[in-house]
Design an enzyme around this catalytic site. Sequence first.
Site, PDB file in Angstrom:
ATOM      1  CG  ASN A  18      -1.938  -1.127   1.184  1.00 49.87           C
ATOM      2  OD1 ASN A  18      -2.551  -1.375   0.150  1.00 49.87           O
ATOM      3  ND2 ASN A  18      -2.101  -1.833   2.298  1.00 49.87           N
ATOM      4  CG  ASN A  19       5.552   2.753  -0.212  1.00 48.39           C
ATOM      5  OD1 ASN A  19       5.609   3.629  -1.064  1.00 48.39           O
ATOM      6  ND2 ASN A  19       6.401   2.689   0.803  1.00 48.39           N
ATOM      7  N   PRO A  20       2.457   4.354  -1.305  1.00 47.75           N
ATOM      8  CG  PRO A  20       1.421   6.229  -0.382  1.00 47.75           C
ATOM      9  CD  PRO A  20       2.282   5.061  -0.016  1.00 47.75           C
ATOM     10  CG  ASP A  49       3.179 -11.952   9.467  1.00 42.54           C
ATOM     11  OD1 ASP A  49       2.846 -10.799   9.816  1.00 42.54           O
ATOM     12  OD2 ASP A  49       2.679 -12.990   9.935  1.00 42.54           O
ATOM     13  CG  ASP A  78      11.573  -7.873   0.925  1.00 48.07           C
ATOM     14  OD1 ASP A  78      10.790  -7.098   1.508  1.00 48.07           O
ATOM     15  OD2 ASP A  78      12.527  -8.425   1.503  1.00 48.07           O
ATOM     16  CG  PHE A 164       9.564   6.009  -0.968  1.00 50.41           C
ATOM     17  CD1 PHE A 164       9.804   4.740  -0.475  1.00 50.41           C
ATOM     18  CD2 PHE A 164       9.301   6.151  -2.325  1.00 50.41           C
ATOM     19  CE1 PHE A 164       9.787   3.633  -1.310  1.00 50.41           C
ATOM     20  CE2 PHE A 164       9.276   5.050  -3.174  1.00 50.41           C
ATOM     21  CZ  PHE A 164       9.522   3.783  -2.664  1.00 50.41           C
ATOM     22  CE1 TYR A 166      17.767   3.787   5.892  1.00 54.89           C
ATOM     23  CE2 TYR A 166      16.376   2.345   4.564  1.00 54.89           C
ATOM     24  CZ  TYR A 166      16.967   2.661   5.772  1.00 54.89           C
ATOM     25  OH  TYR A 166      16.756   1.858   6.872  1.00 54.89           O
ATOM     26  CG  ASP A 167      14.684   7.402  -2.555  1.00 57.33           C
ATOM     27  OD1 ASP A 167      15.327   6.335  -2.484  1.00 57.33           O
ATOM     28  OD2 ASP A 167      13.613   7.500  -3.186  1.00 57.33           O
ATOM     29  NE  ARG A 193      10.159  -0.785  -5.449  1.00 59.62           N
ATOM     30  CZ  ARG A 193      10.728   0.073  -4.608  1.00 59.62           C
ATOM     31  NH1 ARG A 193      10.917   1.335  -4.962  1.00 59.62           N
ATOM     32  NH2 ARG A 193      11.101  -0.314  -3.409  1.00 59.62           N
TER      33      ARG A 193
END
Length: 208
Positions: A18-20, A49, A78, A164, A166-167, A193
Amino acid sequence: MSHASPDAARSRIVLASNNPGKLREFAALFSTAGIDIVPQGELGVSEADEPHATFVENALAKARHASRATGLPAVADDSGLCVPALLGAPGVYSARYAQRAGREKSDAANNAYLVEQLREVADRRAYYYCVLALVRHADDPEPLIAEGRWAGEIVDAPRGAHGFGYDPHFFVPALGATAAELDPAAKNAASHRALALKALVARLGEIR
């Protein structure tokens, strides 16, 4: 005889997050393949989990969880920041790095703790690593797996307002900027990514 609309031919894949920020990156790249990404929260799916010690195991666990809950194909990533001088930390615990040290769970706390851990360390090399897992169904025995790695180094002072995690502290020498100083289009062309997503998108014909 009815005719399906062009959108009816588009596939849907559940994003096990759900990370925007992740949603924007996934949606942008999958749209080029005619696939709509639906965040699991919109379908009432809870977070899975992440108990495993490797990126690939965590990605698979999240994808299978989302697919089992929705009956749709699912994709999960991940990702994490790995610093060789810290023996690969934060690694799979990147999102909970500070929390594991008894601090709050937030990007700001993670970044502060990372800089603190590197205070006396000369070797600031780091890389973002991403593993993607796509399952056609929850028990898919042959999931599609893709990976990407983005090399950089850690800087003490945060720079930039994009991104977002550590960017703001992840400086990319090849681009002369931190990941947070890159606009979304530039980041989507270069990041760990993005590299993993492009590799996965190139194989999407295998799930049609």
